[in-house]
Design an enzyme around this catalytic site. Structure first.
Site, mmCIF file in Angstrom:
data_model
loop_
_atom_site.group_PDB
_atom_site.id
_atom_site.type_symbol
_atom_site.label_atom_id
_atom_site.label_comp_id
_atom_site.label_asym_id
_atom_site.label_seq_id
_atom_site.Cartn_x
_atom_site.Cartn_y
_atom_site.Cartn_z
ATOM 1 N N ALA A 14 0.813 -1.213 0.000
ATOM 2 C CA ALA A 14 0.000 0.000 0.000
ATOM 3 C C ALA A 14 0.848 1.265 0.000
ATOM 4 O O ALA A 14 0.381 2.325 -0.416
ATOM 5 C CB ALA A 14 -0.928 -0.001 1.218
ATOM 6 N N SER A 16 4.477 1.116 -0.996
ATOM 7 C CA SER A 16 5.559 1.018 -1.973
ATOM 8 C C SER A 16 5.512 -0.327 -2.675
ATOM 9 O O SER A 16 4.885 -1.279 -2.204
ATOM 10 C CB SER A 16 6.926 1.196 -1.290
ATOM 11 N N GLY A 17 6.189 -0.380 -3.811
ATOM 12 C CA GLY A 17 6.396 -1.639 -4.511
ATOM 13 C C GLY A 17 7.878 -1.948 -4.540
ATOM 14 O O GLY A 17 8.720 -1.041 -4.529
ATOM 15 N N GLY A 80 -4.984 -7.355 -0.893
ATOM 16 C CA GLY A 80 -6.237 -7.979 -1.304
ATOM 17 C C GLY A 80 -7.326 -6.955 -1.594
ATOM 18 O O GLY A 80 -7.104 -5.747 -1.584
ATOM 19 N N HIS A 235 -2.000 -13.083 -2.608
ATOM 20 C CA HIS A 235 -2.344 -12.142 -1.544
ATOM 21 C C HIS A 235 -1.120 -12.004 -0.656
ATOM 22 O O HIS A 235 -0.587 -13.008 -0.158
ATOM 23 C CB HIS A 235 -3.540 -12.641 -0.739
ATOM 24 N N ASP A 236 -0.644 -10.788 -0.453
ATOM 25 C CA ASP A 236 0.636 -10.613 0.234
ATOM 26 C C ASP A 236 0.656 -11.249 1.614
ATOM 27 O O ASP A 236 1.685 -11.793 2.042
ATOM 28 C CB ASP A 236 1.034 -9.137 0.298
ATOM 29 N N THR A 258 1.224 -1.746 7.149
ATOM 30 C CA THR A 258 0.143 -0.767 7.130
ATOM 31 C C THR A 258 -1.086 -1.342 7.828
ATOM 32 O O THR A 258 -1.747 -0.676 8.623
ATOM 33 C CB THR A 258 -0.185 -0.375 5.686
ATOM 34 N N GLY A 405 7.248 -5.733 8.019
ATOM 35 C CA GLY A 405 8.012 -4.560 8.451
ATOM 36 C C GLY A 405 7.920 -4.288 9.929
ATOM 37 O O GLY A 405 8.870 -3.782 10.538
#
Length: 499
Positions: A14, A16-17, A80, A235-236, A258, A405
């Protein structure tokens, strides 16, 4: 490493990539970050959108940095619920909406008028939260965009399609929509009763499916040659949980970023009246597992505070904020991180102050007190969720694994261990990327099931252990206060313009 295999992981978050190169020698995996780029939503006249064309261009730039390095495959994971709509020719109908866009207001109630809430939960096992795909689609009812659409792809599926040309949905991302049956497959009867076009929902594949080679244009742009695309656990959170370095099933996990995804792993969906009452969700995992969890608002509260402070000319790094929080007095004011007023972007420090005022608490004043309030509230909400996940599932979580993170936030991990009264094992911080890479290794025939993947994670990344200290009555008093705040109706707080 001799004889190592190389895989590329694209991780879209959400904020960064990133594009990582993963090297796997059969026993251990190492990661090299090749490219990082911001992911900033764009607000235009019709709402808040993701800039997916720019994100795909940045993705190709990152993939190109691995040209000539013998990459076997590429996998994409992302958040998602959000989706893209394609027309019959496969063209993007419009930029995908952002899940924080306000158009879903009132859509949960509208869905409940069409199909009873209890029945929706019995069919899908998914929690009720305004950002779900179901409510986003209901908000588009009658839109020319929906009428022009032929296929729905979740965000990672869209990127896989642009890489290899296959218009398919992957199971773990599809389960986040609240339109997928808990037993597997699209809930087509529910889709019809909601008045949504069935044609949008196509073939679903399992994580670890090999989708095919890169399109000629992508090969030319990136120089990757014969690399293929693999549908990982897209889905991460599913990728992150696959990389939890656990032994057995007696653990809870917190995928911390996040959002904080807090829950336990089960063999099958757990759907019950108690699960509905606590609004637990059942999402697909790698290897046929089920993730019984709740979405907790997570570090979004801190990210928004930091953004507001920066706009006011006060720039704080995350390390400095943790130091200020550690120096602030413990057991101060608390908030329910999941109060719906915290969901949209905006003046988060002001919302926190007003939440405290409306609930009879002294508001935090200094920056350190605000951050301490966020961290202690999160730690206590994690305990609240874990205890109820144990009750709903029958799983006894002897340890809590924190990945993502948030595993780098030593203060939050320590507070979580104290609040939850159980050990916290922090790491890996790049669990999502590790899960992505290792599912690709599985697809290549180099690893067996989930147990082998987690064995590789344990061998590759040591976890930091936070043991709870002796029981502190302050935590029990604070937990009682947090429990009293959970689920307060918005009407009790909105007077005076809280939002």
């Amino acid at each position: 490493m001799s004889g190592e295999a190389r895989f590329l992981a694209v991780d879209l978050g959400a904020e960064s990539g990133r594009v990582f190169l993963g090297r796997f020698d059969g026993g251990r995996v190492s990661l090299e970050e090749l490219h990082r780029f911001p992911n900033v939503p764009v607000r235009v006249a019709d709402g808040l959108h993701w800039d997916v064309l720019r994100l795909f261009g940045e993705t190709e730039r990152g993939l190109g940095r691995a040209a000539g390095r013998g990459v076997r495959s590429v996998g994409v994971d992302a958040w998602g619920v959000d989706f893209a709509l394609l027309d019959r020719e496969g063209a993007l109908v419009s930029n995908p909406y952002h899940y924080r866009d306000a158009r879903t207001a009132g859509m949960m109630e509208e869905a409940g008028r069409r199909v009873p809430r209890e029945e929706i939960y019995r069919i899908t096992g998914i929690q009720f939260i305004p950002l779900n795909t179901l409510y986003q689609l209901l908000a588009m009812e009658g839109s020319p965009l929906l009428e022009a659409s032929d296929r729905l792809l979740m965000i990672p599926d869209l990127f896989a399609y642009w890489l290899c040309g296959e218009r398919l949905c992957e199971h773990t991302a599809a389960t986040t929509t609240q339109l997928y049956a808990a037993g597997g497959g699209w809930a087509r009867a529910l889709i019809r009763r909601m008045g949504l076009p069935e044609r949008l929902f196509g073939e679903v594949v399992r994580p670890g499916t090999r989708l095919g080679g890169l399109l000629p244009g992508v090969r030319e742009d990136t120089g990757l040659g014969e690399a293929e695309v693999v549908a990982v656990a897209t889905h991460d959170t599913a990728s992150a949980v696959a990389a939890v370095p656990a032994r057995g099933r007696d653990f809870a996990y917190i995928s911390s970023g996040t959002w904080s995804l807090v829950g336990v792993e089960t063999e099958r969906p757990v759907i019950s009246e108690e699960g509905l009452r606590y609004n637990f969700t059942n999402e697909g995992g790698f290897g046929g597992t089920n993730r019984l969890l709740k979405n907790v608002m997570g570090l979004w509260l801190l990210q928004e505070c930091r953004r507001v402070w920066a706009r006011e000319g006060r720039e704080y790094g995350y390390g400095e904020l943790a130091r200020l929080a550690a120096e602030a007095p413990p057991f101060g004011p608390l908030v329910d991180p999941d109060w719906e007023g915290f969901l949209p972007p905006g003046d988060m420090p002001g919302r926190i102050r007003r939440f405290c005022e409306r609930t009879g608490q002294r508001p935090p004043e200094s920056v350190g007190e605000v951050v301490r309030c966020i961290f202690e509230s999160l730690a206590l909400k994690y305990r609240w969720v874990i205890e109820r996940a144990e009750r709903v599932s029958g799983v006894r979580a002897g340890v809590v694994h924190v990945v993502g993170g948030g595993a780098r936030n030593g203060l939050l991990c320590r507070l979580t261990a104290e609040a939850a009264r159980r050990p916290v094992l922090a790491g890996p911080d790049e669990a999502t990327v590790l899960g992505n890479v290792l599912v690709q290794a599985h697809a290549a025939g180099m690893l067996g099931g989930l147990g082998e993947i987690r064995e590789v994670v344990r061998a590759s990344v040591p976890a930091e252990v936070y043991e709870p200290e002796e029981a502190d009555e302050g935590w029990e008093e604070a937990y009682g206060r947090l429990c009293g705040l959970v689920g307060l109706p918005s009407g009790e707080l909105a007077e005076g313009g809280l939002v």
